[in-house]
Design a protein around this motif. Structure first.
Motif, PDB file in Angstrom:
ATOM      1  N   ASP A 332       0.800  -1.223   0.000  1.00  0.00           N
ATOM      2  CA  ASP A 332       0.000   0.000   0.000  1.00  0.00           C
ATOM      3  C   ASP A 332       0.835   1.277   0.000  1.00  0.00           C
ATOM      4  O   ASP A 332       0.382   2.310  -0.529  1.00  0.00           O
ATOM      5  N   PRO A 333       2.061   1.284   0.579  1.00  0.00           N
ATOM      6  CA  PRO A 333       2.859   2.539   0.512  1.00  0.00           C
ATOM      7  C   PRO A 333       3.173   3.016  -0.895  1.00  0.00           C
ATOM      8  O   PRO A 333       3.501   4.200  -1.081  1.00  0.00           O
ATOM      9  N   LEU A 334       3.049   2.151  -1.899  1.00  0.00           N
ATOM     10  CA  LEU A 334       3.308   2.574  -3.274  1.00  0.00           C
ATOM     11  C   LEU A 334       2.346   3.683  -3.700  1.00  0.00           C
ATOM     12  O   LEU A 334       2.731   4.625  -4.410  1.00  0.00           O
ATOM     13  N   SER A 335       1.125   3.607  -3.300  1.00  0.00           N
ATOM     14  CA  SER A 335       0.141   4.649  -3.657  1.00  0.00           C
ATOM     15  C   SER A 335       0.551   6.000  -3.086  1.00  0.00           C
ATOM     16  O   SER A 335       0.433   7.040  -3.760  1.00  0.00           O
ATOM     17  N   SER A 336       1.045   6.008  -1.860  1.00  0.00           N
ATOM     18  CA  SER A 336       1.486   7.266  -1.246  1.00  0.00           C
ATOM     19  C   SER A 336       2.694   7.843  -1.969  1.00  0.00           C
ATOM     20  O   SER A 336       2.798   9.079  -2.148  1.00  0.00           O
ATOM     21  N   LEU A 337       3.594   6.954  -2.380  1.00  0.00           N
ATOM     22  CA  LEU A 337       4.768   7.434  -3.104  1.00  0.00           C
ATOM     23  C   LEU A 337       4.383   8.053  -4.451  1.00  0.00           C
ATOM     24  O   LEU A 337       4.967   9.059  -4.877  1.00  0.00           O
ATOM     25  N   ILE A 338       3.425   7.449  -5.133  1.00  0.00           N
ATOM     26  CA  ILE A 338       2.962   7.998  -6.415  1.00  0.00           C
ATOM     27  C   ILE A 338       2.382   9.390  -6.229  1.00  0.00           C
ATOM     28  O   ILE A 338       2.656  10.323  -6.997  1.00  0.00           O
ATOM     29  N   VAL A 339       1.600   9.592  -5.208  1.00  0.00           N
ATOM     30  CA  VAL A 339       1.002  10.900  -4.933  1.00  0.00           C
ATOM     31  C   VAL A 339       2.067  11.907  -4.560  1.00  0.00           C
ATOM     32  O   VAL A 339       2.044  13.077  -4.999  1.00  0.00           O
ATOM     33  N   SER A 340       3.024  11.490  -3.730  1.00  0.00           N
ATOM     34  CA  SER A 340       4.065  12.427  -3.286  1.00  0.00           C
ATOM     35  C   SER A 340       4.956  12.892  -4.440  1.00  0.00           C
ATOM     36  O   SER A 340       5.527  13.980  -4.392  1.00  0.00           O
ATOM     37  N   HIS A 341       5.077  12.057  -5.488  1.00  0.00           N
ATOM     38  CA  HIS A 341       5.861  12.463  -6.664  1.00  0.00           C
ATOM     39  C   HIS A 341       5.016  13.231  -7.678  1.00  0.00           C
ATOM     40  O   HIS A 341       5.509  13.596  -8.756  1.00  0.00           O
ATOM     41  N   GLY A 342       3.748  13.432  -7.392  1.00  0.00           N
ATOM     42  CA  GLY A 342       2.905  14.242  -8.262  1.00  0.00           C
ATOM     43  C   GLY A 342       2.475  13.549  -9.532  1.00  0.00           C
ATOM     44  O   GLY A 342       2.126  14.228 -10.509  1.00  0.00           O
ATOM     45  N   LEU A 343       2.461  12.232  -9.559  1.00  0.00           N
ATOM     46  CA  LEU A 343       2.062  11.485 -10.750  1.00  0.00           C
ATOM     47  C   LEU A 343       0.571  11.190 -10.716  1.00  0.00           C
ATOM     48  O   LEU A 343      -0.007  10.925  -9.661  1.00  0.00           O
ATOM     49  N   PRO A 362      10.141   6.898 -10.945  1.00  0.00           N
ATOM     50  CA  PRO A 362      10.843   7.118  -9.668  1.00  0.00           C
ATOM     51  C   PRO A 362      10.112   6.542  -8.455  1.00  0.00           C
ATOM     52  O   PRO A 362      10.743   5.924  -7.602  1.00  0.00           O
ATOM     53  N   PRO A 363       8.771   6.758  -8.333  1.00  0.00           N
ATOM     54  CA  PRO A 363       8.125   6.185  -7.137  1.00  0.00           C
ATOM     55  C   PRO A 363       8.169   4.659  -7.123  1.00  0.00           C
ATOM     56  O   PRO A 363       8.334   4.061  -6.059  1.00  0.00           O
ATOM     57  N   LEU A 364       8.012   4.005  -8.271  1.00  0.00           N
ATOM     58  CA  LEU A 364       8.063   2.553  -8.297  1.00  0.00           C
ATOM     59  C   LEU A 364       9.469   2.064  -7.983  1.00  0.00           C
ATOM     60  O   LEU A 364       9.644   1.073  -7.257  1.00  0.00           O
ATOM     61  N   HIS A 365      10.485   2.775  -8.524  1.00  0.00           N
ATOM     62  CA  HIS A 365      11.867   2.390  -8.238  1.00  0.00           C
ATOM     63  C   HIS A 365      12.161   2.518  -6.740  1.00  0.00           C
ATOM     64  O   HIS A 365      12.767   1.624  -6.114  1.00  0.00           O
ATOM     65  N   GLN A 366      11.737   3.630  -6.173  1.00  0.00           N
ATOM     66  CA  GLN A 366      11.947   3.838  -4.737  1.00  0.00           C
ATOM     67  C   GLN A 366      11.227   2.768  -3.911  1.00  0.00           C
ATOM     68  O   GLN A 366      11.752   2.271  -2.909  1.00  0.00           O
ATOM     69  N   PHE A 367      10.007   2.430  -4.343  1.00  0.00           N
ATOM     70  CA  PHE A 367       9.229   1.425  -3.614  1.00  0.00           C
ATOM     71  C   PHE A 367       9.906   0.055  -3.674  1.00  0.00           C
ATOM     72  O   PHE A 367      10.062  -0.626  -2.645  1.00  0.00           O
ATOM     73  N   LEU A 368      10.299  -0.389  -4.866  1.00  0.00           N
ATOM     74  CA  LEU A 368      10.854  -1.732  -5.019  1.00  0.00           C
ATOM     75  C   LEU A 368      12.223  -1.876  -4.366  1.00  0.00           C
ATOM     76  O   LEU A 368      12.522  -2.914  -3.759  1.00  0.00           O
ATOM     77  N   VAL A 369      13.062  -0.841  -4.460  1.00  0.00           N
ATOM     78  CA  VAL A 369      14.431  -0.958  -3.954  1.00  0.00           C
ATOM     79  C   VAL A 369      14.532  -0.599  -2.482  1.00  0.00           C
ATOM     80  O   VAL A 369      15.196  -1.302  -1.706  1.00  0.00           O
ATOM     81  N   ASN A 370      13.842   0.475  -2.086  1.00  0.00           N
ATOM     82  CA  ASN A 370      14.015   0.966  -0.711  1.00  0.00           C
ATOM     83  C   ASN A 370      12.899   0.517   0.239  1.00  0.00           C
ATOM     84  O   ASN A 370      13.179   0.068   1.357  1.00  0.00           O
ATOM     85  N   SER A 371      11.631   0.656  -0.170  1.00  0.00           N
ATOM     86  CA  SER A 371      10.516   0.353   0.740  1.00  0.00           C
ATOM     87  C   SER A 371      10.287  -1.149   0.878  1.00  0.00           C
ATOM     88  O   SER A 371      10.214  -1.684   1.989  1.00  0.00           O
ATOM     89  N   LEU A 372      10.145  -1.824  -0.224  1.00  0.00           N
ATOM     90  CA  LEU A 372       9.833  -3.259  -0.189  1.00  0.00           C
ATOM     91  C   LEU A 372      11.107  -4.075  -0.056  1.00  0.00           C
ATOM     92  O   LEU A 372      11.330  -4.752   0.949  1.00  0.00           O
ATOM     93  N   GLY A 373      11.938  -4.047  -1.036  1.00  0.00           N
ATOM     94  CA  GLY A 373      13.185  -4.786  -1.009  1.00  0.00           C
ATOM     95  C   GLY A 373      12.962  -6.282  -1.125  1.00  0.00           C
ATOM     96  O   GLY A 373      11.847  -6.811  -1.027  1.00  0.00           O
ATOM     97  N   GLU A 374      14.069  -6.977  -1.344  1.00  0.00           N
ATOM     98  CA  GLU A 374      13.980  -8.436  -1.496  1.00  0.00           C
ATOM     99  C   GLU A 374      13.539  -9.115  -0.208  1.00  0.00           C
ATOM    100  O   GLU A 374      12.722 -10.043  -0.236  1.00  0.00           O
ATOM    101  N   ALA A 375      14.052  -8.656   0.938  1.00  0.00           N
ATOM    102  CA  ALA A 375      13.700  -9.278   2.220  1.00  0.00           C
ATOM    103  C   ALA A 375      12.217  -9.088   2.538  1.00  0.00           C
ATOM    104  O   ALA A 375      11.530 -10.025   2.982  1.00  0.00           O
ATOM    105  N   GLY A 376      11.702  -7.860   2.327  1.00  0.00           N
ATOM    106  CA  GLY A 376      10.288  -7.622   2.595  1.00  0.00           C
ATOM    107  C   GLY A 376       9.390  -8.438   1.695  1.00  0.00           C
ATOM    108  O   GLY A 376       8.354  -8.950   2.127  1.00  0.00           O
TER     109      GLY A 376
END
Length: 783
Positions: A332-343, A362-376
């Protein structure tokens, strides 16, 4: 010194035996309010002053109303519940909410043993379920479970399974009474089959040449006892008797005068509040015991399996909701990242653009690499995968077997319901059972449907997680050789239908309508024409809704039985015993009573006895001093339930006697005993201090007394004991066997007729067990 003092009390000279061998004398750390012997085993159940239940063996080894087979103990609670516990380990087997107020008394009676040659083989019932199915599933452990837990069973929560599946050789009935005048009946103690309210019964009593009807207001059930053949119930109830003598229409003058005379004669009493003895006709239990036993075994097992289904659905819903919570917590944090980037997009669009070869935003890249990550991602994948495995386990080990056995058992009831001559009379309705049969079949279809949808959804999740993992590794420039390629088409389906929707959770919801396309509904309606189910909207229902409909159908079917049986229980006779000055809240210690059935050839007169196999009821009770001008009295009535002689087809009269205890002693408690005997617990009334007070246990042969016949034509508000007052008999200690005790005793007195034991509790918190049928040498007392 205590034993020497006790011996000095004995009047006999020389080394004479002392009545009742003292088997055990143990100090106890609590005061006892209720005590009851197990009818089959050397076990004594006790309730302490702080409402704790303790169970001791004959040798006072501590173990954790007791069932006729001695395996189960029934406990009535203040909130109206009845708990059934295993006597060996204390495990709760079942809890039944039969009453809405405190349960006052319990009686668990088993049908009289039938000789082998008397069994009607045409009606010997065999439960065929075990031929076709493995043992019934047990209730899965209820939440909280965390995702990843593998175990579902908790042995301590294995409720009521043993009761519903254990073989029963003899039909038995648990009766319970409460302080509001309700009496409930349960077959085997686990299947409620009837309930009556004394307040609403029309109580009949012979009155001159007519029959008057009464109501018992503000009544509480004090004690009850089923006859050995289960055809009659003797009830002792405190309450206010009110006459319902209504003048019929169309009476002529002569009959009007007769009615006025009856009405005048019926109001001679000055009080109608007191202890009343009622005789209820429960012959439906005797006449239809084979049918009731068959239905109860099937229905109680169905109710147990319904609990398995309910618990399974609850466990499944909790497990899946926790897995989906973990999933949405990470994605769900992906939706917030999309809004924060103005998309101006959403998570589905972002994933689809990457799937079709577009550059990562950028928001998807940030989400996959930083927020979610392989461990998450792996943690979410494990949570969903584990929840799916646990759902499969619950379905295959609990839910599906339970639904299959429910369907089979309902089909068995369906076959019985078509035998209208035998089963319609007990309320087994063919139409209601047919409806439940269809609902059981539809529930099984829903379980199969749920399994297919679950498998599809889990595969879709696994495919999506593999694709996301591959893309994370690509973004982080890591090798992807060991990751299985994903199916692009299934990823599109997942993103459109599963990312923001939860079909599994919807199927476990209640009152949820599932959308079905028109073509599918038309095909379902066409199948009905070829003999399919009549419910064409079943695809629009959830699994939980279908289960609720099945449960409702079963409730309607079993409620009709419950109502039918309840309506067939009625009052046959009424006998007011003694009056009190107010509507009492009486406890067993305030009004000691005892009801027992003896074989007809033990001391009863020919008027009361019917045949060699019959049993005569004895009702014994202590009379409050304010009820009579006499004090310290005990009343005994016999033959109250033996009103109709089955051989000579005539009405017989009960007999009674009023015994006056010596003024030097006060009756603490009493209990009828085998072979027409009564055991009394007496305290010395003239002692000035408790330290010098003595008490005694006394056993008297009832048949040695001369009973007086009671007319069944006595006006109902003329108290029985008022008739006997002039003929009261003084009871001397010399007429019975007496064992003196060197300290005061308290109620209760626990007597076991089958074991020949009596347990006496003293005010100094000692429990003393006596063998009633054996005497003790005086020399052994001195030692």
């Amino acid at each position: 010194m205590a034993e020497e003092a006790e011996v000095e009390m004995e009047t006999a000279a020389g080394a004479v035996p002392v009545p009742f061998q003292l088997q055990l004398d143990k100090s106890i750390p609590f005061q006892i309010n209720i005590a009851e012997w197990n009818p089959e085993k050397d076990l004594l159940a006790m309730v302490t002053e702080d409402s704790k239940v303790v169970l001791h063996r004959f040798n006072w080894q501590r173990l954790w109303m007791i069932s006729p087979d001695g395996k189960v103990i029934a406990l009535g609670l203040e909130d109206g519940s009845i708990l059934l516990h295993d006597v060996e380990n204390g495990k709760l087997l079942k809890s039944i909410k039969s009453h809405s107020v405190a349960v006052i008394c319990l009686n668990w009676e088993e049908e009289a043993h039938i000789e082998k040659g008397e069994i009607d083989s045409a009606f010997v019932y065999e439960d065929r379920t075990r031929r076709f199915f493995p043992p019934a599933p047990r209730v899965p452990r209820m939440p909280g479970l965390n995702a990843g837990d593998a175990g579902f069973m908790d042995d301590l929560e294995d409720t009521f399974h043993e009761l519903s599946t254990s073989p029963r050789q003899h039909f038995n009935m648990l009766s319970s009474g409460d302080k509001d005048g309700c009496i409930c009946f349960s077959i085997f103690g686990i299947f409620p089959i009837g309930k009556i309210n004394i307040h609403k019964l029309s109580l009949c009593a012979p009155f001159l040449d007519k029959t008057a009807t009464f109501q018992l207001l503000n009544a509480s059930i004090h004690q009850l006892a089923l006859s050995k053949d289960l055809s009659q119930l003797v009830v002792l109830s405190f309450g206010e008797l009110e006459e319902n003598l209504v003048k019929p229409k169309g009476k002529n003058v002569q009959k009007d005068e007769e009615y006025a005379e009856v009405q005048k004669f019926s109001h001679t009493g000055d009080s109608s509040v007191g202890l009343h003895c009622l005789l209820l006709n429960t012959s439906i239990f005797l006449d239809r015991k084979n049918e009731l036993q068959q239905v109860a075994q099937q229905a109680s097992s169905i109710e147990d399996l319904v609990e398995v289904v309910r618990a399974s659905l609850s466990v499944m819903s909790k497990q899946w909701s926790e897995a989906m919570h973990s999933f949405h917590e990470k994605f769900d944090p992906l939706s917030s990242l999309i809004v924060s980037h103005g998309l101006d997009s959403n998570p589905q669009d972002e994933f689809l653009s990457v799937l079709f070869g577009a550059r990562t935003s950028p928001p998807l890249h940030q989400f996959l690499v930083n927020s979610l990550g392989e461990a998450g991602l792996k943690r979410v994948c494990k949570a969903v995968d584990t929840a799916g495995k646990e759902l499969h386990s619950v379905i295959h080990e609990h839910l599906q077997p339970a639904v299959e056995i429910i369907g089979f058992r309902i089909a068995e009831l369906r076959g019985l319901s078509r035998w209208r001559a035998r089963y319609h009379i007990i309320g087994l309705d063919e139409k209601l059972i047919d409806s439940a049969t269809e609902k059981a079949g539809m529930l099984l279809v829903h379980v199969e449907r749920f399994l297919r949808i679950l498998a599809i959804v889990l595969y879709q999740f696994q495919n999506f997680f593999n694709w996301v993992l591959r893309y994370i590794k690509i973004l982080m420039s890591e090798p992807i050789d060991q990751i299985q390629p994903a199916n692009s088409e299934l990823i599109v389906v997942f993103l459109k239908f599963l990312l923001d929707h939860d079909p599994i959770g919807e199927l476990l919801e209640v009152n949820k309508i599932i959308e079905v396309d028109v073509d599918t509904m038309q095909r379902i309606e066409q199948l009905v024409m070829f003999g399919g189910y009549s419910d064409t909207n079943y695809l629009e229902k959830t699994l939980s809704d279908e289960f609720n409909q099945l449960e409702q159908c079963l409730k309607e079917a079993f409620l009709l039985q419950f109502t039918t049986i309840s309506q067939k229980i009625h009052c046959e006779d009424l006998m007011p015993l003694y009056k009190v000055g107010y509507t009492p809240e009486v406890s067993s210690s305030d009004a000691p009573t005892s009801i027992f059935y003896y074989k007809g050839d033990h001391g009863a007169t020919s008027e009361v006895c019917t045949d060699g196999d019959s049993r005569v009821d004895y009702i014994c009770f202590k009379v409050p001093d304010e009820s009579l001008e006499l004090t310290n009295c005990i009343g005994i009535i016999r033959g109250f339930a033996n009103g109709l002689d089955p051989v000579q087809k005539r009405v017989t009269s009960p007999e009674a006697i009023l015994l006056c205890i010596p003024d030097a002693f006060q009756c603490i408690d009493l209990s009828l005993y085998k072979e027409n005997q009564i055991v009394l617990l007496l305290n010395e009334a003239t002692s000035t201090s408790e330290s010098t007070m003595r008490s005694l246990v006394m056993m008297v042969q009832i048949s040695d007394f001369c009973f007086l016949p009671l007319s069944r034509r006595t006006p109902a508000n003329l108290w029985t004991l008022q008739i006997l007052k002039a003929s009261a008999v003084d009871m001397h200690l010399e007429i019975g066997k007496v064992r003196y005790i060197s300290e005061p005793v308290t109620s209760p007195l626990a007597v076991s007729a089958s074991r020949g034991l009596a347990c006496v509790f003293t005010s100094r918190r000692h429990a003393m067990v006596y063998i009633l049928d054996e005497d003790e040498d005086e020399t052994s007392d001195i030692d």
